[in-house]
Design a protein around this motif. Structure first.
Motif, PDB file in Angstrom:
ATOM      1  N   ASN A   1       2.513  -6.428  -6.513  1.00 45.61           N
ATOM      2  CA  ASN A   1       1.242  -5.690  -6.572  1.00 45.61           C
ATOM      3  C   ASN A   1       1.243  -4.547  -5.591  1.00 45.61           C
ATOM      4  O   ASN A   1       1.516  -4.743  -4.412  1.00 45.61           O
ATOM      5  CB  ASN A   1       0.077  -6.605  -6.203  1.00 45.61           C
ATOM      6  CG  ASN A   1      -0.290  -7.479  -7.370  1.00 45.61           C
ATOM      7  OD1 ASN A   1      -0.133  -7.083  -8.534  1.00 45.61           O
ATOM      8  ND2 ASN A   1      -0.749  -8.683  -7.057  1.00 45.61           N
ATOM      9  N   ALA A   2       0.920  -3.372  -6.100  1.00 47.36           N
ATOM     10  CA  ALA A   2       0.874  -2.201  -5.217  1.00 47.36           C
ATOM     11  C   ALA A   2      -0.437  -1.465  -5.448  1.00 47.36           C
ATOM     12  O   ALA A   2      -0.905  -1.361  -6.579  1.00 47.36           O
ATOM     13  CB  ALA A   2       2.045  -1.281  -5.514  1.00 47.36           C
ATOM     14  N   THR A   3      -1.021  -0.993  -4.378  1.00 44.28           N
ATOM     15  CA  THR A   3      -2.217  -0.157  -4.478  1.00 44.28           C
ATOM     16  C   THR A   3      -1.813   1.239  -4.044  1.00 44.28           C
ATOM     17  O   THR A   3      -1.150   1.394  -3.022  1.00 44.28           O
ATOM     18  CB  THR A   3      -3.304  -0.673  -3.513  1.00 44.28           C
ATOM     19  OG1 THR A   3      -3.509  -2.052  -3.775  1.00 44.28           O
ATOM     20  CG2 THR A   3      -4.603   0.078  -3.712  1.00 44.28           C
ATOM     21  N   VAL A   4      -2.209   2.213  -4.825  1.00 49.23           N
ATOM     22  CA  VAL A   4      -1.956   3.584  -4.413  1.00 49.23           C
ATOM     23  C   VAL A   4      -3.172   4.047  -3.646  1.00 49.23           C
ATOM     24  O   VAL A   4      -4.284   4.006  -4.147  1.00 49.23           O
ATOM     25  CB  VAL A   4      -1.707   4.508  -5.618  1.00 49.23           C
ATOM     26  CG1 VAL A   4      -1.490   5.936  -5.143  1.00 49.23           C
ATOM     27  CG2 VAL A   4      -0.501   4.019  -6.409  1.00 49.23           C
ATOM     28  N   ARG A   5      -2.946   4.427  -2.406  1.00 49.96           N
ATOM     29  CA  ARG A   5      -4.079   4.861  -1.586  1.00 49.96           C
ATOM     30  C   ARG A   5      -4.310   6.339  -1.815  1.00 49.96           C
ATOM     31  O   ARG A   5      -3.379   7.126  -1.870  1.00 49.96           O
ATOM     32  CB  ARG A   5      -3.800   4.610  -0.107  1.00 49.96           C
ATOM     33  CG  ARG A   5      -3.540   3.147   0.150  1.00 49.96           C
ATOM     34  CD  ARG A   5      -3.526   2.806   1.592  1.00 49.96           C
ATOM     35  NE  ARG A   5      -2.948   3.818   2.446  1.00 49.96           N
ATOM     36  CZ  ARG A   5      -2.432   3.573   3.629  1.00 49.96           C
ATOM     37  NH1 ARG A   5      -2.412   2.342   4.081  1.00 49.96           N
ATOM     38  NH2 ARG A   5      -1.949   4.515   4.370  1.00 49.96           N
ATOM     39  N   ARG A   6      -5.556   6.644  -1.917  1.00 54.09           N
ATOM     40  CA  ARG A   6      -5.905   8.046  -2.013  1.00 54.09           C
ATOM     41  C   ARG A   6      -5.615   8.670  -0.663  1.00 54.09           C
ATOM     42  O   ARG A   6      -5.853   8.059   0.381  1.00 54.09           O
ATOM     43  CB  ARG A   6      -7.396   8.152  -2.290  1.00 54.09           C
ATOM     44  CG  ARG A   6      -7.781   9.385  -3.008  1.00 54.09           C
ATOM     45  CD  ARG A   6      -9.061   9.150  -3.780  1.00 54.09           C
ATOM     46  NE  ARG A   6     -10.113   8.531  -3.011  1.00 54.09           N
ATOM     47  CZ  ARG A   6     -11.086   9.195  -2.413  1.00 54.09           C
ATOM     48  NH1 ARG A   6     -11.117  10.499  -2.430  1.00 54.09           N
ATOM     49  NH2 ARG A   6     -12.038   8.550  -1.787  1.00 54.09           N
ATOM     50  N   ASN A   7      -5.100   9.849  -0.690  1.00 51.93           N
ATOM     51  CA  ASN A   7      -4.792  10.513   0.562  1.00 51.93           C
ATOM     52  C   ASN A   7      -6.073  11.140   1.084  1.00 51.93           C
ATOM     53  O   ASN A   7      -6.264  12.342   1.082  1.00 51.93           O
ATOM     54  CB  ASN A   7      -3.740  11.580   0.281  1.00 51.93           C
ATOM     55  CG  ASN A   7      -2.840  11.731   1.445  1.00 51.93           C
ATOM     56  OD1 ASN A   7      -3.245  11.441   2.563  1.00 51.93           O
ATOM     57  ND2 ASN A   7      -1.633  12.167   1.198  1.00 51.93           N
TER      58      ASN A   7
ATOM     59  N   ASN B   1       0.858  -1.184   0.000  1.00 49.59           N
ATOM     60  CA  ASN B   1       0.000   0.000   0.000  1.00 49.59           C
ATOM     61  C   ASN B   1       0.886   1.223   0.000  1.00 49.59           C
ATOM     62  O   ASN B   1       1.649   1.441   0.935  1.00 49.59           O
ATOM     63  CB  ASN B   1      -0.858   0.043   1.273  1.00 49.59           C
ATOM     64  CG  ASN B   1      -2.200  -0.609   1.067  1.00 49.59           C
ATOM     65  OD1 ASN B   1      -2.709  -0.666  -0.052  1.00 49.59           O
ATOM     66  ND2 ASN B   1      -2.776  -1.099   2.145  1.00 49.59           N
ATOM     67  N   LEU B   2       0.762   2.006  -1.046  1.00 48.95           N
ATOM     68  CA  LEU B   2       1.553   3.233  -1.137  1.00 48.95           C
ATOM     69  C   LEU B   2       0.670   4.417  -0.797  1.00 48.95           C
ATOM     70  O   LEU B   2      -0.486   4.478  -1.208  1.00 48.95           O
ATOM     71  CB  LEU B   2       2.056   3.419  -2.573  1.00 48.95           C
ATOM     72  CG  LEU B   2       2.995   2.359  -3.112  1.00 48.95           C
ATOM     73  CD1 LEU B   2       3.248   2.600  -4.603  1.00 48.95           C
ATOM     74  CD2 LEU B   2       4.311   2.360  -2.343  1.00 48.95           C
ATOM     75  N   ILE B   3       1.226   5.344  -0.035  1.00 48.79           N
ATOM     76  CA  ILE B   3       0.490   6.571   0.248  1.00 48.79           C
ATOM     77  C   ILE B   3       1.488   7.724   0.278  1.00 48.79           C
ATOM     78  O   ILE B   3       2.567   7.574   0.857  1.00 48.79           O
ATOM     79  CB  ILE B   3      -0.294   6.461   1.582  1.00 48.79           C
ATOM     80  CG1 ILE B   3      -1.193   7.671   1.780  1.00 48.79           C
ATOM     81  CG2 ILE B   3       0.607   6.241   2.769  1.00 48.79           C
ATOM     82  CD1 ILE B   3      -2.187   7.527   2.933  1.00 48.79           C
ATOM     83  N   PRO B   4       1.202   8.817  -0.402  1.00 52.66           N
ATOM     84  CA  PRO B   4       2.128   9.940  -0.265  1.00 52.66           C
ATOM     85  C   PRO B   4       2.093  10.446   1.169  1.00 52.66           C
ATOM     86  O   PRO B   4       1.026  10.494   1.781  1.00 52.66           O
ATOM     87  CB  PRO B   4       1.588  10.992  -1.234  1.00 52.66           C
ATOM     88  CG  PRO B   4       0.207  10.566  -1.581  1.00 52.66           C
ATOM     89  CD  PRO B   4       0.057   9.115  -1.260  1.00 52.66           C
ATOM     90  N   LEU B   5       3.238  10.751   1.711  1.00 54.31           N
ATOM     91  CA  LEU B   5       3.298  11.244   3.091  1.00 54.31           C
ATOM     92  C   LEU B   5       2.360  12.442   3.271  1.00 54.31           C
ATOM     93  O   LEU B   5       2.366  13.364   2.466  1.00 54.31           O
ATOM     94  CB  LEU B   5       4.728  11.696   3.403  1.00 54.31           C
ATOM     95  CG  LEU B   5       4.943  12.094   4.867  1.00 54.31           C
ATOM     96  CD1 LEU B   5       5.234  10.871   5.702  1.00 54.31           C
ATOM     97  CD2 LEU B   5       6.090  13.093   4.996  1.00 54.31           C
ATOM     98  N   ASN B   6       1.556  12.394   4.309  1.00 54.60           N
ATOM     99  CA  ASN B   6       0.745  13.573   4.665  1.00 54.60           C
ATOM    100  C   ASN B   6       1.641  14.575   5.359  1.00 54.60           C
ATOM    101  O   ASN B   6       2.407  14.186   6.247  1.00 54.60           O
ATOM    102  CB  ASN B   6      -0.338  13.186   5.679  1.00 54.60           C
ATOM    103  CG  ASN B   6      -1.597  12.690   5.013  1.00 54.60           C
ATOM    104  OD1 ASN B   6      -1.895  13.016   3.866  1.00 54.60           O
ATOM    105  ND2 ASN B   6      -2.336  11.877   5.741  1.00 54.60           N
ATOM    106  N   PRO B   7       1.520  15.828   5.022  1.00 53.78           N
ATOM    107  CA  PRO B   7       2.363  16.807   5.727  1.00 53.78           C
ATOM    108  C   PRO B   7       2.003  16.888   7.211  1.00 53.78           C
ATOM    109  O   PRO B   7       0.828  16.783   7.567  1.00 53.78           O
ATOM    110  CB  PRO B   7       2.038  18.125   5.021  1.00 53.78           C
ATOM    111  CG  PRO B   7       0.811  17.893   4.221  1.00 53.78           C
ATOM    112  CD  PRO B   7       0.629  16.420   4.044  1.00 53.78           C
ATOM    113  N   THR B   8       2.987  16.995   8.057  1.00 53.83           N
ATOM    114  CA  THR B   8       2.752  17.211   9.495  1.00 53.83           C
ATOM    115  C   THR B   8       3.665  18.354   9.939  1.00 53.83           C
ATOM    116  O   THR B   8       4.720  18.575   9.337  1.00 53.83           O
ATOM    117  CB  THR B   8       3.113  15.962  10.335  1.00 53.83           C
ATOM    118  OG1 THR B   8       4.489  15.640  10.105  1.00 53.83           O
ATOM    119  CG2 THR B   8       2.263  14.760   9.983  1.00 53.83           C
ATOM    120  N   PRO B   9       3.275  19.053  10.978  1.00 51.78           N
ATOM    121  CA  PRO B   9       4.046  20.235  11.373  1.00 51.78           C
ATOM    122  C   PRO B   9       5.487  19.918  11.779  1.00 51.78           C
ATOM    123  O   PRO B   9       6.387  20.716  11.546  1.00 51.78           O
ATOM    124  CB  PRO B   9       3.276  20.793  12.571  1.00 51.78           C
ATOM    125  CG  PRO B   9       1.982  20.058  12.634  1.00 51.78           C
ATOM    126  CD  PRO B   9       2.095  18.827  11.802  1.00 51.78           C
TER     127      PRO B   9
END
Ligand code: SAH
Ligand code: SF4
Length: 356
Positions: free
Chosen positions: A321-327, A288-296
């Motif tokens: 197999n990779a799934t791109v997760r919606r952020n 499962n791939l997810i772009p890093l969510n910004p954090t302070p």
């Protein structure tokens, strides 16, 4: 010192029976069924008297006070911010609606002691463990919300705030209740861990075969030590062995979570290392791939959408197999920057959106 009363979803059937010694035994069954199968709040349990409802609510108060509820722009993600009755700490719960399922992401601790630098929960540190009832109550509240939208809660992921395997007993009890009393099958339950090896070993001895997600984020120890400090105690070799053993014991797919951080773990070398690790498992791990969510507290950004797709296609070229997760819900700061378990990038159709 006064002790805080047991919360409603921590009370056992024996606790409830003891509250009503003069009532026939079947009453407890009725209450239990109303709470867990029918997902009713106490004041809506209509087959007991008003005075019993009052006694029940006073003896076993609920734990979660709703502070805010936010809905994302697409209208398919609801984030609840709750305050715990005992101690007043904030925790987050997220309900995600898909075409084919409704998933809740529950927290298992207030804060987390694992100290992953890119994670908002890790940045805040550990406050306390949640009880099993406090975990179950999150699922119940999300299921009630889903029911308002004429949806049935189908999946629970233990991927909110906290490290589930650092609070193993209450998490296990919550899993058993969500399975046995609310009626969600084990294949629809997923425990996510940062990689606590003894915890994975214990998990493989649980009677219920839940899905295992491991937050990998790096495929070499040098980088993983930096991103996920617990890797110094349980390095990749030990972690992979524990995953193999889990697969063998439970025959459940293992998923690797990978938050893509621009220029840190998103190069072709990283993809190769990840693919290697996936293929060490039979069947191969799913990613499962997810772009890093910004954090302070973490300056580096998530990889761009194009780069995330590039990384996924590198993996696919190597047979993984990779799934791109919606952020989901970046616009509502969903789940402390760590929103879990989506499987589709495409927008999700939901009906009666205006109700959310
Ligand atoms: N402690 C457990 C479960 C909670 S974290 C674990 O680490 O697995 C749930 C997921 O969110 C993990 O995969 C975690 O690495 C990821 N995560 C944390 N902070 C994130 C962020 N800023 N952006 C994207 N994912 C993040
Ligand atoms: Fe804890 Fe998971 Fe955040 Fe790491 S990523 S600090 S283990 S909640």
């Amino acid at each position: 010192m006064t002790t805080s009363p047991l919360s409603l979803y921590d009370a056992t059937q024996e606790d409830i029976a003891a509250l009503f010694p003069n009532e026939p035994k079947y009453r407890v069954g009725q209450i239990w069924q109303a709470l867990y199968e029918k997902l009713k709040p106490v004041d809506a349990i209509s087959n007991i008297s008003a005075s019993m409802r009052q006694q029940l609510a006073e003896a076993f108060p609920v734990s979660l006070q709703l502070q805010t509820e936010q809905v994302n722009a697409d209208g398919d993600t609801v984030k609840f911010l709750f305050q715990l009755r005992n101690g007043g700490h904030p925790i987050e719960t997220v309900l995600m609606l898909y075409a084919d399922r409704a998933t809740v992401c529950v927290s298992t601790q207030a804060g987390c002691a694992m100290g992953c630098g890119f994670c908002a929960t890790g940045q805040a540190g550990f406050t306390r463990h949640l009880t099993s009832g406090e975990i179950v109550e999150q699922a119940v509240r999300a299921a009630q919300r889903a029911a308002h939208l004429e949806r049935r809660l189908s999946n629970v992921v233990f991927m909110g705030m906290g490290e589930p395997l650092a609070n193993e007993g209450p998490v296990r009890a919550a899993v058993e209740k969500i399975h046995g009393d609310i009626g969600i099958s084990a294949r629809h339950l997923t425990v996510s861990t940062v990689g606590i090896v003894p915890g994975i070993k214990t998990l493989s001895k649980w009677p219920l075969p839940v899905n295992l997600a491991v937050s990998l984020h790096a495929g070499r120890n040098e980088l993983r030590d930096e991103l996920v400090p617990i890797n110094k105690r349980y390095p990749l070799e030990m972690l992979m062995k524990a995953c193999e053993d889990y697969l063998y014991a439970k025959n459940r797919r293992v998923t690797f979570e990978w938050a893509l951080i621009a220029g840190v773990n998103d190069t072709d070398r990283d993809a190769e290392e990840l693919a290697e690790l996936c293929k060490q498992l039979t069947p191969s791990a799913h990613v499962n791939l997810i772009p890093l969510n910004p954090t302070p507290g973490y300056l580096t950004q998530g990889s761009s959408g194009n780069h995330v797709r590039q990384f996924a296609s590198w993996l696919e070229d190597m047979g993984v197999n990779a799934t791109v997760r919606r952020n989901r819900g970046t616009d509502i700061d969903a789940a402390c920057g760590q929103l879990a378990a989506g499987q589709h990038i495409s927008p999700v159709e939901i009906t009666r959106r205006e109700d959310i």
